[in-house]
Enzyme design. Structure first.
Site, PDB file in Angstrom:
ATOM      1  N   ILE A   1       0.913  -1.308   0.118  1.00  0.00           N
ATOM      2  CA  ILE A   1       0.117  -0.085  -0.318  1.00  0.00           C
ATOM      3  C   ILE A   1       1.517   1.021   0.588  1.00  0.00           C
ATOM      4  O   ILE A   1       1.950   1.223   0.884  1.00  0.00           O
ATOM      5  CB  ILE A   1      -0.830  -0.241   1.138  1.00  0.00           C
ATOM      6  CG1 ILE A   1      -1.690   1.544   1.243  1.00  0.00           C
ATOM      7  CG2 ILE A   1      -0.394   0.018   2.184  1.00  0.00           C
ATOM      8  CD1 ILE A   1      -3.138   0.721   2.205  1.00  0.00           C
ATOM      9  N   SER A   2       0.634   1.987  -0.933  1.00  0.00           N
ATOM     10  CA  SER A   2       1.306   3.064  -1.245  1.00  0.00           C
ATOM     11  C   SER A   2       1.842   4.316   0.321  1.00  0.00           C
ATOM     12  O   SER A   2       0.631   4.220   0.415  1.00  0.00           O
ATOM     13  CB  SER A   2       1.167   4.244  -2.218  1.00  0.00           C
ATOM     14  OG  SER A   2       0.632   2.936  -3.739  1.00  0.00           O
TER      15      SER A   2
END
Length: 391
Positions: free
Chosen positions: A71-72
């Site tokens: 997940i960024s």
């Protein structure tokens, strides 16, 4: 506004952490769009990460979500969203659903979101979560994002959250006239955000920030020409002689925070980089990733020049000037880290640091992080050199 955005408005133990994240890691770092900032304050990122990582959900960092995906960091999500200038009537295509967090952020800002994930398990999990949270205008499918989603084209905006070496032609064809696309392009560990705008049927291209994303797999990976050699890890632009553009950002390094290039009296070459911070806890560092096979490389010899003045540690134990080496396995799961430092006393004159670091045998990737890391003062660095020691 989709009812799913109401989830985070209820009282929950993460609300204060979420508001602090937006204030310190997003708004203070340059994101200005008020609608984007409100979306970041609203969407519950902790529901999009693994339960055992929820205590890290509102730190500005990427987190493992399984299947070699992440997940960024929240800043990157907000930055990419702001760059495409989302409008209430927009139809947006997202390539790389991942956890579903980026789609959830877009959901409250645009009319429709179409999102594609190539990893079936991730795609189905994200679709189920988005449905459960009532993000009703998000349409998810499992497929190869390289091909886009032709039956719903053209799209007003396209946001690509994985990195191909070159722009996928189908995505260009599916972007409407006047539309915008943000995409991280480049080699596996050397990428730059590009803003693409379609004008008169042609793409107008603008280079933005250096970055690091997981690769676009499927067709895109088959077409990749340059692949890293994990038995010969290399550090790019360790002397900071090469700049990306007139912004003064150093080529090869992403997440450059509170840094400036100095072009006078460098210990090596013509230039060096300095980090400056006056507010404890604020980011002032940079990162660079590389492939590294710990079964072939037993150690690395590391050297660099440093200078440090007016240093004070931050409030957290990890907020100290240092160079970190972060190790990851073949699934991109953290294996631990090696700390060179921390440096808690001033070093007013240039000092060369040399050390040998053992590599965990299961390592397949390494990220170099150097800077103040939340401490205050001024840290200058030059000529970071890395030499692998093979078995």
């Amino acid at each position: 506004m989709p009812s799913g955005t109401a989830v985070a408005q209820r009282r929950d133990p993460f609300r204060e952490a979420r508001l602090r994240m937006v204030a310190l890691d997003i708004a203070a770092e340059g994101v200005r769009n008020p609608r984007v900032l409100e979306a970041m304050r609203t969407v519950p990122r902790h529901l999009f990460v693994r339960p055992n990582l929820r205590h890290l959900a509102y730190l500005d960092q990427a987190l493992d979500i399984g299947y070699k995906q992440t997940i960024s960091p929240p800043f990157i999500v907000a930055y990419m969203t702001e760059v495409i200038d989302p409008q209430p009537e927009d139809r947006v295509l997202e390539i790389g659903t991942g956890s579903g967090y980026q789609a959830a952020v877009l959901s409250g800002l645009v009319k429709e979101v179409y999102t594609i994930e190539i990893v079936e398990q991730l795609g189905r999990r994200a679709a189920s979560l988005l449905e459960r949270l009532d993000y009703d205008n998000v349409h998810a499918k499992v497929g190869d994002g390289y091909q886009g989603w032709a039956e719903h084209a053209p799209f007003d905006k396209i946001i690509v959250t994985c990195s191909p070496e070159d722009i996928p032609t189908p995505l260009v064809e599916q972007l409407r006239e006047g539309g915008k696309m943000i995409i991280p392009l480049g080699q596996r560990y050397q990428q730059v955000f590009h803003l693409l705008e379609k004008r008169d049927g042609k793409l107008v291209e603008t280079k933005l920030l250096p970055t690091l994303f997981v690769p676009m797999t499927g067709k895109s990976e088959e077409l990749r020409n340059v692949k890293p050699d994990p038995t010969r890890p290399q550090l790019v632009n360790g002397g900071f002689e090469e700049l990306l553009d007139e912004s003064g950002r150093a080529v090869g390094w992403h997440y450059q925070r509170r840094s400036r290039i100095v072009d006078e009296q460098a210990p090596e070459g013509q230039q060096y980089i300095c980090f400056e911070n006056v507010a404890p806890g604020r980011s002032a560092h940079m990162l660079q990733g590389m492939a590294l096979d710990g079964s072939a490389v037993s150690a690395i010899r590391l050297s660099f020049w440093m200078q440090l003045t007016d240093v004070s540690p931050g409030q957290e134990s990890y907020e100290k000037p240092a160079l970190y080496l972060h190790f990851f396995d073949a699934q991109r799961r953290p294996l631990g880290q090696k700390l060179i430092g921390p440096w808690l006393s001033d070093v007013p004159q240039w000092k060369q640091v040399e050390t040998m670091v053992s590599i965990p045998v299961r390592t397949r990737e390494m990220i170099v992080q150097v800077g103040l890391n939340g401490a205050t003062g001024t840290l200058c660095i030059d000529n970071i050199a890395l030499t692998p020691i093979t078995n």
